[in-house]
Design an enzyme around this catalytic site. Structure first.
Site, PDB file in Angstrom:
ATOM      1  N   SER A 128     -72.279  83.589 -32.113  1.00 53.01           N
ATOM      2  CA  SER A 128     -72.047  83.435 -30.615  1.00 53.01           C
ATOM      3  C   SER A 128     -72.580  84.457 -29.929  1.00 53.01           C
ATOM      4  O   SER A 128     -72.350  85.359 -28.872  1.00 53.01           O
ATOM      5  CB  SER A 128     -70.523  84.015 -30.574  1.00 53.01           C
ATOM      6  OG  SER A 128     -69.830  82.805 -30.455  1.00 53.01           O
ATOM      7  N   ASP A 175     -64.667  82.162 -29.112  1.00 55.71           N
ATOM      8  CA  ASP A 175     -65.789  83.127 -29.261  1.00 55.71           C
ATOM      9  C   ASP A 175     -65.566  84.082 -28.137  1.00 55.71           C
ATOM     10  O   ASP A 175     -65.507  85.414 -28.562  1.00 55.71           O
ATOM     11  CB  ASP A 175     -66.866  82.410 -29.175  1.00 55.71           C
ATOM     12  CG  ASP A 175     -67.097  81.326 -30.067  1.00 55.71           C
ATOM     13  OD1 ASP A 175     -66.456  80.890 -30.842  1.00 55.71           O
ATOM     14  OD2 ASP A 175     -68.231  80.457 -29.647  1.00 55.71           O
TER      15      ASP A 175
HETATM   16  C1  GLA Z   1     -67.987  77.056 -30.845  1.00 62.18           C
HETATM   17  C2  GLA Z   1     -67.251  77.128 -29.795  1.00 62.18           C
HETATM   18  C3  GLA Z   1     -65.661  77.585 -30.367  1.00 62.18           C
HETATM   19  C4  GLA Z   1     -65.404  76.725 -31.253  1.00 62.18           C
HETATM   20  C5  GLA Z   1     -66.374  76.530 -32.374  1.00 62.18           C
HETATM   21  C6  GLA Z   1     -65.721  75.865 -33.669  1.00 62.18           C
HETATM   22  O1  GLA Z   1     -68.285  78.194 -31.729  1.00 62.18           O
HETATM   23  O2  GLA Z   1     -67.695  78.004 -28.912  1.00 62.18           O
HETATM   24  O3  GLA Z   1     -65.040  77.642 -29.020  1.00 62.18           O
HETATM   25  O4  GLA Z   1     -64.888  75.461 -30.897  1.00 62.18           O
HETATM   26  O5  GLA Z   1     -67.459  76.400 -32.050  1.00 62.18           O
HETATM   27  O6  GLA Z   1     -64.722  76.430 -34.149  1.00 62.18           O
END
Ligand code: GLA
Length: 389
Positions: A128, A175
């Site tokens: 992230s 995230d």
């Molecule tokens: C990404 C998205 C999250 C979540 C994950 C899977 O990181 O940003 O919101 O959906 O994938 O769990």
């Protein structure tokens, strides 16, 4: 590190004025994958690695951005009078999108700023880095412009709003929430249906969290993320023929099995099955962790990966190689992909005295099979986004 960044800021944007410093972490999700936008539970934690921002307000309506991670792009300029997504503007669509979001939400940002960023999270790795940028910019805007009523939870929601409405990725809240709200040594047990949460100590005794980055690059927007989300939404509308539900997170395994034939495609059935079972797995995982049963927590992590591989189909050979090789190693309590998938990272819980051999063995198998190296990080759990003194 911050001293070095300050120096670089002054070189790029000039000395003087009130230069401020901010930080937001990356995150790793321990379990509860692709459940957030399905009204289910997640169990992420913030890391000690993340994004640093050095910022100074300007007197005019210009914004200037520089990232040490994208030196080749150089300084990118934008204006408060022209806040639109621009593919050529590359990574700066995140900070510009957050500014746009604050204005959309009614906050008065009348002058621009200069901003230098540096992230020690691998880019586009599934830890992230983009949400980390969104949150650090949110923290900076709140502080620079004195938006005292903005809470950390608001900053998380604004980050998601930016991602959904400015950057075109229909992500859930996990995230940004974990990055804004993280706490040292704690995982966040978050119910995404109503954002209620508790902090749970991630006590791993003599084990460490090891992240393996596949180095397969992906952008969420180009991936099949939005497609999975749409498949789940369609499954919900099929189930609604009989069931009074709004999300898959409302179902138990038994309720799902009794009603799954309402879902008319085999593929959508598997997608929905993952969302339902993964949510239930997350509830169980937190329960066993709180009883100190890390072994069972690890087995649930492994089951999560199998479900993401076979039913949700978001892993791929890179992540599968890392995880399946991890399962064979001594001292591995659990291993799974983490984040959206389609590349990115895996998370493993590994006994401390086996970490070295784990990295060596998994790294070798990966290189032999995939043809390029994976990177390994032994990570610590840290606090959420904040102003640095
Ligand atoms: C990404 C998205 C999250 C979540 C994950 C899977 O990181 O940003 O919101 O959906 O994938 O769990």
């Amino acid at each position: 590190m911050v001293t070095e960044l300050m120096k670089d800021f002054k070189e790029k944007f000039g000395d003087g004025g009130d230069i401020r410093r901010y930080f937001a972490p990356g995150r790793v999700n321990m379990i509860g994958e692709h459940t957030d936008y399905n009204g289910g539970h997640v169990f992420p934690c913030a890391l000690t690695i993340g994004t640093y921002a050095i910022v100074r307000k300007r007197d005019d309506r210009e914004m200037r951005f520089y990232s040490q991670n994208f030196e080749e792009i150089g300084i990118v300029e934008a204006s408060l009078d022209h806040l639109v997504y621009d593919k050529a503007a590359d990574w700066t669509n995140y900070p510009v999108g957050v500014v746009w979001t604050f204005i959309e939400k009614g906050y008065d940002i009348d002058t621009g700023f200069d901003m230098l960023l540096f992230g020690n999270i691998p880019n586009a790795s599934g830890l992230s880095s983009s949400s980390s940028v969104e949150v650090v910019v949110g923290v900076a805007l709140r502080d620079l412009y004195g938006f005292e009523d903005v809470t950390m939870q608001d900053i998380a929601l604004y980050g998601q709003y930016c991602e959904n409405n400015f950057n075109g990725v229909n992500c859930g809240i996990m995230d940004q929430f974990s990055i804004a709200m993280g706490k040292k040594d704690m995982a966040i047990f978050l119910d995404c249906s109503d954002l209620s949460y508790t902090y749970v100590p991630l006590e791993l005794k003599d084990a460490k969290i090891v992240i393996a980055c596949s180095n397969k690059k992906r952008g969420l927007g180009d991936s099949k993320y939005n497609e999975r989300r749409a498949e789940c939404e369609e499954a919900v509308s099929e189930l609604q023929a009989k069931l009074d539900i709004k999300t898959l997170g409302e179902l138990t395994e038994e309720e799902f099995e009794a009603n799954k034939d309402l879902i008319k495609s085999e593929v959508r059935q598997r997608r929905a099955k993952h969302a339902v079972y993964e949510n239930q797995r997350t509830l169980k995982a937190v329960e066993v962790l709180q009883k100190g049963d890390i072994e069972e927590f690890g087995r649930l992590m492994n089951a999560s990966h199998v479900s993401l591989r076979d039913d949700y189909e978001v892993t791929g050979i890179e992540l599968d190689t890392l995880v399946e090789t991890a399962w064979e190693q001594e001292g591995v309590i659990g291993s799974r992909m983490t984040g959206a998938g389609f590349g990115g990272c895996t998370v493993s819980i590994v006994k401390e005295d086996c970490v070295e051999s784990f990295i060596e063995n998994v790294g070798k198998v990966y290189l032999d099979k995939i043809g390029y190296a994976a990177d390994f990080y032994v990570v610590e759990i840290g606090d959420g986004g904040r102003v640095l003194d």
